[in-house]
Scaffold this motif. Structure first.
Motif, PDB file in Angstrom:
ATOM      1  N   PRO A  77       0.808  -1.231   0.000  1.00  0.00           N
ATOM      2  CA  PRO A  77       0.000   0.000   0.000  1.00  0.00           C
ATOM      3  C   PRO A  77       0.839   1.278   0.000  1.00  0.00           C
ATOM      4  CG  PRO A  77       0.124  -0.890   2.221  1.00  0.00           C
ATOM      5  CD  PRO A  77       0.886  -1.850   1.342  1.00  0.00           C
ATOM      6  N   ASP A  78       2.129   1.177  -0.291  1.00  0.00           N
ATOM      7  CA  ASP A  78       3.029   2.326  -0.269  1.00  0.00           C
ATOM      8  C   ASP A  78       2.504   3.434  -1.191  1.00  0.00           C
ATOM      9  OD1 ASP A  78       5.251   4.109  -0.745  1.00  0.00           O
ATOM     10  OD2 ASP A  78       6.553   2.546   0.070  1.00  0.00           O
ATOM     11  N   PRO A  79       2.301   4.657  -0.674  1.00  0.00           N
ATOM     12  CA  PRO A  79       1.752   5.756  -1.495  1.00  0.00           C
ATOM     13  C   PRO A  79       2.692   6.197  -2.619  1.00  0.00           C
ATOM     14  CG  PRO A  79       2.451   6.564   0.647  1.00  0.00           C
ATOM     15  CD  PRO A  79       2.508   5.072   0.725  1.00  0.00           C
ATOM     16  N   ARG A  80       3.980   5.861  -2.513  1.00  0.00           N
ATOM     17  CA  ARG A  80       4.934   6.271  -3.549  1.00  0.00           C
ATOM     18  C   ARG A  80       4.743   5.481  -4.845  1.00  0.00           C
ATOM     19  NH1 ARG A  80      10.284   5.463  -0.017  1.00  0.00           N
ATOM     20  NH2 ARG A  80       9.035   3.608   0.524  1.00  0.00           N
ATOM     21  N   VAL A  81       4.024   4.357  -4.755  1.00  0.00           N
ATOM     22  CA  VAL A  81       3.844   3.520  -5.942  1.00  0.00           C
ATOM     23  C   VAL A  81       3.152   4.287  -7.063  1.00  0.00           C
ATOM     24  CG1 VAL A  81       2.658   1.485  -6.851  1.00  0.00           C
ATOM     25  CG2 VAL A  81       3.864   1.346  -4.664  1.00  0.00           C
TER      26      VAL A  81
END
Length: 517
Positions: free
Chosen positions: A168-172
Motif C-alpha cells: 500500500p506504499d503511497p509512492r507507488v
C-alpha cells in the motif's frame, strides 16, 4: 536526489534503503510468505530430511498442495514423470529443488494476489507468467538442462516489482506515473528513477529478496551482475513478453527481436516464432493453474490463439453435438449426462477455495461439524459428484449411517444410507473400517475388487464408479467419506480421485489437530 520522504497512513516511516525494503517486505508486508519459504527451504536444504517431511510442510497449506499437484502434471514438467497424484510422490519424482521452487512461487503469487489490486500489478504478473513460459521455451529449444527451474526463475525474475506493487506504499502511484513516460528499453534511466523514488532500484531489490528468501540458485544467478546462461534465457524471455504486450505479435519490433533470438540459439526464425507463439497460450494456462485467473486474459494471444479461442467458444455455445448428427444411443446418453443441469461439473477453482476454507478453519479453534461439512461440500461441488456422503459408525459399531449428505436428485438419501459392517454381508465396507483401506472402484475394475461390493450396498452403487476412504480420529476409524456419479453414469477420472484424496488429507489433518487439542 533523495527518495521521496513520506509516511504510511499509520504514521510509520516508509522504507528508503535496500535493507529497509527487505526487512519491511519480510516482517510487515509478507510475513506469512516468509514463514512458508523459511520452512520449505529449511527442510529442502537439509540432507537428512525426507520426502515425507517436505511434503508434510507443503500439505499444511491445502490450497498450495492442490495447486502443486496440478502443476506437477502440467506442461511445466515432462510427461515422462507419469501421473503425480500426491505431494510426496511429486517430491520423489521431481526432486526437492523443483518442489521447493514450485511451493515458493505459489506462495509468492498467493501473497501478491492478496495485495493491492492495481492494474499495473496485474500487468506485471501477466509479464511474469509470460516471461516464465518464454524462458522455458528458449531453454528447451537450446537444449538446456534446467528448463523447469528456469520457469520458476522467470516467474520470480521481477519479484521486487511484484512485492512493491502489491504493497500500500503511497509512492507507488508516483512511480507508475513517472515510469509511463519511459520506453521499456531505457533500463538505466528507469533504474535511476526507481532509486530516487524508493531508495533502491527494482533489480537490486529482486536480487536481495532472492538471496534473503533463498529463492533458488537459478534465479540468484540470473539476477547477478554477470548473469548465467539461464539468466540470458530469462532476460530474452522477458523482452519477448514485454514486446508482445506493448507492441503486439505482428509488430516490426517483435519480428526483429525474434530474429535476434533465433540467431543467438542457432535455429530458424520460423521455428522460433512457432514455439514462442505456442508459449503465449501455455502462459495463459499456467496463470490459471497458479490461481491468477484475472491475469491470464492480459497475456497477449497470437492470431492463431485467438482463432482457437473463438472456435472453443462457438463449440461451447453449440453444445457437444449438432442437430441431425448420427450419434449412437450410448453417445447421446453420455452427452445428455454431461450437459444435464442437474449434475455438477468439476470446478478446480472451487476445490481450491474449499480447501482454503478448511485451512482457515484449522487456524482457529476447529469445529468438527463445520470442518466435515466443508470437506463434503468441497468434494461434491468442487469435484462434481452426484452423491457425496460422510458416514459414521453407529453406537454398536456394527454398521455405518450417513451423517452429512449432498445430492442433486435423491432427497431421502440420508435416511436410507445405513449399511451393516459384517464381512459376509459387506466385505468392502468392512475392509474400509476394519482394515482402513481406501477404494476407487470403476466399471472396469478387476473382478476380485468388484466382488467385494455385495448386498444392499451393491444395489446402492449400481455398478457405477465410486471412491471411498476411511476417516480417522486419532488412532480410531470413525467412518468414511464416499462419493459417486451413479445418477449421471459418468466415470470418475484419475484427476477426480486425486482431488478427493486432497480433501481427505486436509480432513485428516484437521481431525488430528482436534485430537491433540
Amino acid at each position: 536526489m533523495a527518495p521521496l520522504d513520506r509516511s504510511s497512513s499509520s504514521g510509520r516511516a516508509l522504507p528508503a534503503t535496500l535493507n529497509a525494503w527487505t526487512n519491511f517486505l519480510t516482517d510487515t508486508e509478507l510475513p506469512a510468505f516468509a514463514r512458508t519459504v523459511s520452512e520449505v527451504t529449511r527442510i529442502a536444504g537439509d540432507p537428512e530430511a525426507s520426502a515425507y517431511k517436505l511434503a508434510s510442510a507443503i500439505t499444511k497449506d491445502a490450497a498450495m498442495a492442490a495447486r502443486l499437484v496440478k502443476l506437477a502434471n502440467s506442461p511445466l514438467f515432462p510427461s515422462s514423470h507419469g501421473n503425480i497424484q500426491t505431494v510426496d510422490r511429486g517430491v520423489v519424482l521431481l526432486g526437492f529443488d523443483a518442489v521447493r521452487d514450485l511451493a515458493v512461487s505459489l506462495s509468492v503469487i498467493e501473497q501478491v494476489i492478496r495485495g493491492q489490486s492495481r492494474d499495473a500489478l496485474l500487468e506485471e504478473m501477466a509479464l511474469a507468467f509470460h516471461t516464465a513460459t518464454q524462458s522455458q521455451t528458449l531453454a528447451r529449444l537450446a537444449q538446456d538442462k534446467e528448463s523447469a527451474e528456469i520457469f520458476v526463475a522467470g516467474l520470480l525474475y521481477r519479484i521486487g516489482v511484484l512485492a512493491v506493487l502489491s504493497s500500500p506504499d503511497p509512492r507507488v502511484e508516483d512511480y507508475l506515473a513517472e515510469k509511463a513516460d519511459f520506453d521499456p528499453n531505457e533500463a538505466v534511466q528507469i533504474a535511476r528513477m526507481e532509486k530516487r523514488v524508493f531508495g533502491c532500484d527494482m533489480t537490486q531489490l529482486s536480487r536481495r529478496l532472492a538471496q534473503h528468501w533463498s529463492l533458488g540458485q537459478v534465479l540468484q544467478e540470473a539476477l547477478a551482475p554477470d548473469p548465467s546462461q539461464a539468466g540470458e534465457r530469462i532476460a530474452a524471455g522477458r523482452r519477448i513478453a514485454e514486446v508482445a504486450m506493448r507492441r503486439g505479435w505482428e509488430s516490426k519490433e517483435a519480428n526483429e527481436l525474434l530474429s535476434r533470438v533465433a540467431r543467438k540459439i542457432g535455429l530458424k526464425l520460423s521455428d522460433i516464432r512457432e514455439k514462442v507463439h505456442e508459449s503465449s497460450e501455455v502462459a495463459r494456462e499456467m496463470a490459471a493453474q497458479f490461481g491468477a485467473t484475472k491475469v491470464a486474459p492480459l497475456i497477449p494471444q497470437t492470431a492463431q490463439g485467438i482463432a482457437k479461442s473463438k472456435q472453443a467458444e462457438s463449440a461451447a455455445r453449440d453444445g457437444r453435438g449438432t442437430a441431425g448428427s448420427a450419434n449412437t444411443d450410448a453417445a447421446e446418453t453420455e452427452g445428455d449426462a454431461g450437459t444435464d443441469g442437474r449434475f455438477l461439473r468439476p470446478d478446480p477453482l472451487l476445490q481450491l477455495q474449499m480447501l482454503g476454507r478448511m485451512a482457515e478453519l484449522l487456524n482457529g479453534k476447529p469445529d468438527l461439524n463445520r470442518l466435515v461439512h466443508t470437506a463434503v461440500e468441497g468434494v461434491h461441488r468442487g469435484i462434481g459428484m452426484d452423491r457425496t456422503v460422510f458416514a459414521l459408525l453407529t453406537g454398536k459399531q456394527d454398521a455405518v449411517a450417513a451423517k452429512f449428505v449432498l445430492t442433486e436428485i435423491e432427497e431421502r438419501l440420508q435416511a436410507s444410507f445405513r449399511f451393516s459392517l459384517r464381512p459376509e454381508v459387506n466385505p468392502l465396507l468392512a475392509a474400509v473400517i476394519g482394515q482402513r483401506k481406501a477404494f476407487w472402484v470403476r466399471k472396469d475394475s478387476p473382478p476380485d475388487e468388484r466382488k467385494l461390493v455385495r448386498g444392499p450396498f451393491a444395489q446402492f452403487v449400481a455398478k457405477e464408479d465410486f471412491v471411498i476412504h476411511p476417516v480417522l480420529f486419532g488412532d480410531k476409524c470413525i467412518g468414511f467419506l464416499y462419493a459417486d456419479r451413479a445418477n449421471s453414469h459418468r466415470p470418475i477420472e484419475s484427476s477426480d480421485e486425486a482431488s478427493f484424496r486432497q480433501f481427505i488429507q486436509q480432513l485428516t489433518l484437521g481431525l488430528r489437530l482436534l485430537g491433540v487439542r
